[in-house]
Scaffold this motif. Structure first.
Motif, mmCIF file in Angstrom:
data_model
loop_
_atom_site.group_PDB
_atom_site.id
_atom_site.type_symbol
_atom_site.label_atom_id
_atom_site.label_comp_id
_atom_site.label_asym_id
_atom_site.label_seq_id
_atom_site.Cartn_x
_atom_site.Cartn_y
_atom_site.Cartn_z
ATOM 1 N N SER A 1 0.853 -1.192 0.000
ATOM 2 C CA SER A 1 0.000 0.000 0.000
ATOM 3 C C SER A 1 0.887 1.239 0.000
ATOM 4 O O SER A 1 2.009 1.215 0.530
ATOM 5 N N TYR A 2 0.387 2.317 -0.608
ATOM 6 C CA TYR A 2 1.189 3.519 -0.818
ATOM 7 C C TYR A 2 0.458 4.764 -0.324
ATOM 8 O O TYR A 2 -0.775 4.846 -0.415
ATOM 9 N N ALA A 3 1.223 5.710 0.177
ATOM 10 C CA ALA A 3 0.661 6.984 0.612
ATOM 11 C C ALA A 3 1.623 8.112 0.283
ATOM 12 O O ALA A 3 2.845 7.915 0.253
ATOM 13 N N ILE A 4 1.067 9.277 0.037
ATOM 14 C CA ILE A 4 1.857 10.496 -0.171
ATOM 15 C C ILE A 4 1.456 11.465 0.926
ATOM 16 O O ILE A 4 0.272 11.789 1.084
ATOM 17 N N ILE A 5 2.434 11.895 1.705
ATOM 18 C CA ILE A 5 2.186 12.895 2.748
ATOM 19 C C ILE A 5 2.636 14.240 2.196
ATOM 20 O O ILE A 5 3.812 14.436 1.876
ATOM 21 N N GLY A 6 1.702 15.150 2.099
ATOM 22 C CA GLY A 6 1.964 16.434 1.457
ATOM 23 C C GLY A 6 1.228 16.460 0.131
ATOM 24 O O GLY A 6 1.370 15.529 -0.682
ATOM 25 N N PHE A 7 0.409 17.476 -0.081
ATOM 26 C CA PHE A 7 -0.389 17.511 -1.307
ATOM 27 C C PHE A 7 -0.258 18.867 -1.986
ATOM 28 O O PHE A 7 -1.201 19.415 -2.530
ATOM 29 N N GLY A 8 0.981 19.388 -1.938
ATOM 30 C CA GLY A 8 1.307 20.593 -2.691
ATOM 31 C C GLY A 8 1.647 20.211 -4.121
ATOM 32 O O GLY A 8 1.203 19.167 -4.625
ATOM 33 N N ALA B 1 -2.418 12.618 2.029
ATOM 34 C CA ALA B 1 -2.759 13.238 3.312
ATOM 35 C C ALA B 1 -1.925 14.477 3.540
ATOM 36 O O ALA B 1 -0.827 14.632 2.991
ATOM 37 N N THR B 2 -2.478 15.355 4.364
ATOM 38 C CA THR B 2 -1.746 16.520 4.864
ATOM 39 C C THR B 2 -2.095 16.603 6.352
ATOM 40 O O THR B 2 -2.715 15.694 6.898
ATOM 41 N N THR B 3 -1.704 17.678 6.982
ATOM 42 C CA THR B 3 -2.103 17.871 8.376
ATOM 43 C C THR B 3 -3.522 18.444 8.456
ATOM 44 O O THR B 3 -4.071 18.589 9.535
ATOM 45 N N ARG B 4 -4.101 18.743 7.295
ATOM 46 C CA ARG B 4 -5.452 19.306 7.252
ATOM 47 C C ARG B 4 -6.508 18.193 7.142
ATOM 48 O O ARG B 4 -6.192 17.044 6.839
ATOM 49 N N ASP C 1 2.413 0.882 3.556
ATOM 50 C CA ASP C 1 3.729 0.219 3.592
ATOM 51 C C ASP C 1 4.838 1.143 3.100
ATOM 52 O O ASP C 1 5.954 1.126 3.612
ATOM 53 N N VAL C 2 4.528 1.922 2.056
ATOM 54 C CA VAL C 2 5.512 2.835 1.453
ATOM 55 C C VAL C 2 4.928 4.237 1.503
ATOM 56 O O VAL C 2 3.816 4.476 1.009
ATOM 57 N N ILE C 3 5.680 5.153 2.101
ATOM 58 C CA ILE C 3 5.176 6.505 2.336
ATOM 59 C C ILE C 3 6.111 7.531 1.691
ATOM 60 O O ILE C 3 7.301 7.578 2.000
ATOM 61 N N PHE C 4 5.553 8.309 0.775
ATOM 62 C CA PHE C 4 6.315 9.375 0.120
ATOM 63 C C PHE C 4 6.196 10.637 0.974
ATOM 64 O O PHE C 4 5.090 11.104 1.245
ATOM 65 N N LEU C 5 7.327 11.164 1.368
ATOM 66 C CA LEU C 5 7.373 12.361 2.200
ATOM 67 C C LEU C 5 7.564 13.569 1.283
ATOM 68 O O LEU C 5 8.689 13.910 0.898
ATOM 69 N N ALA C 6 6.447 14.202 0.908
ATOM 70 C CA ALA C 6 6.471 15.299 -0.060
ATOM 71 C C ALA C 6 6.101 16.616 0.612
ATOM 72 O O ALA C 6 5.266 17.371 0.123
ATOM 73 N N VAL C 7 6.741 16.883 1.750
ATOM 74 C CA VAL C 7 6.512 18.118 2.501
ATOM 75 C C VAL C 7 7.784 18.961 2.464
ATOM 76 O O VAL C 7 8.820 18.516 1.975
ATOM 77 N N ARG C 8 7.720 20.166 2.984
ATOM 78 C CA ARG C 8 8.938 20.975 3.139
ATOM 79 C C ARG C 8 9.885 20.239 4.081
ATOM 80 O O ARG C 8 9.437 19.596 5.043
ATOM 81 N N PHE C 9 11.181 20.334 3.833
ATOM 82 C CA PHE C 9 12.159 19.652 4.682
ATOM 83 C C PHE C 9 11.927 19.996 6.155
ATOM 84 O O PHE C 9 11.990 19.127 7.028
ATOM 85 N N ASP D 1 7.648 16.951 12.110
ATOM 86 C CA ASP D 1 6.240 16.955 12.539
ATOM 87 C C ASP D 1 5.519 15.717 12.020
ATOM 88 O O ASP D 1 4.730 15.099 12.738
ATOM 89 N N VAL D 2 5.803 15.346 10.770
ATOM 90 C CA VAL D 2 5.189 14.145 10.202
ATOM 91 C C VAL D 2 5.671 12.902 10.956
ATOM 92 O O VAL D 2 4.891 11.993 11.244
ATOM 93 N N ALA D 3 6.951 12.893 11.309
ATOM 94 C CA ALA D 3 7.537 11.730 11.987
ATOM 95 C C ALA D 3 6.855 11.445 13.324
ATOM 96 O O ALA D 3 6.838 10.296 13.788
ATOM 97 N N LYS D 4 6.257 12.471 13.927
ATOM 98 C CA LYS D 4 5.582 12.293 15.219
ATOM 99 C C LYS D 4 4.266 11.525 15.091
ATOM 100 O O LYS D 4 3.660 11.145 16.097
ATOM 101 N N ALA D 5 3.815 11.290 13.863
ATOM 102 C CA ALA D 5 2.536 10.602 13.650
ATOM 103 C C ALA D 5 2.580 9.150 14.130
ATOM 104 O O ALA D 5 1.544 8.566 14.422
#
Length: 199
Positions: free
Chosen positions: A2-9, A29-32, A60-68, A73-77
């Motif tokens: 399963s795949y996810a993208i965090i950050g939707f800019g 997903a985002t924080t919103r 299973d696989v998460i793309f971290l597409a947020v500002r560095f 903050d994402v890691a705290k999830a």
């Protein structure tokens, strides 16, 4: 898988389009609240599923597409990212080397995601290029991957191929990873290189 993208800019949406082109379902997903970007997700394709951050990190696989600067903050999830592959799409341009402790930025990200298997990738192309069909002139657009976990890089390489790209593994984060990372006010030598691989 399963795949996810965090950050939707811009980059997150561009990655979602790549999944949609290939008919591979992906959560975004985002924080919103997911309702706030549901229409944008639906416009890309029915296989792009808006979720809360808490739901998306189950992938299973998460793309971290947020500002560095937002990676911690994402890691705290999750308290532990054991068994998950994190694809670091961030760029730390303008972040002083001192803030990174003299390490490659991807190593800093890896340390935040305790237990996760980090692969640096999909970050060297600007969104406008990444958004194009990766099949070009009879070849495939290259994406570079770097990781200290070779099996994780191989798994992400397989996904890259499923998305239509030609993955090239550069080795570990401290070697090849530096070629696709911004450090301080300079860019790695392979960033912005729009290369095509022919079989």
């Amino acid at each position: 898988m399963s795949y996810a993208i965090i950050g939707f800019g811009e980059i997150g949406q561009t990655l979602a389009k790549a999944f949609a082109r290939s008919g591979i379902e992906v959560s975004v997903a985002t924080t919103r609240d997911p309702e706030s970007f549901a229409s944008a997700a639906a416009a890309i394709g029915s296989g792009v599923i808006p979720q809360t951050l808490a739901e998306a990190v189950k992938a299973d696989v998460i793309f971290l597409a947020v500002r560095f600067q937002s990676h911690a903050d994402v890691a705290k999830a999750l308290p532990n990212w054991q068994g998950k592959i994190i694809v670091d799409v961030t760029n730390a341009y303008g972040v002083p080397d001192a803030e990174l402790g003299g390490q490659p930025s991807a190593k800093v990200v890896a340390q935040a995601f305790t237990g996760g298997r980090l692969v640096k990738g999909f970050n060297h192309l600007v969104a406008a290029v990444l958004d194009q069909d990766p099949a070009v002139h009879g070849g495939k657009r290259v994406v570079f991957l770097a990781s200290d976990d070779d099996s994780a890089a191989t798994e992400v390489g397989g996904l890259a191929e499923d998305l239509g790209f030609a993955p090239i593994k550069l080795g570990g984060l401290s070697e090849g990873g530096l070629l696709v990372q911004a450090h301080g006010n300079s860019w790695g030598r392979l960033i912005f290189k729009n290369l095509i691989k022919f079989d």
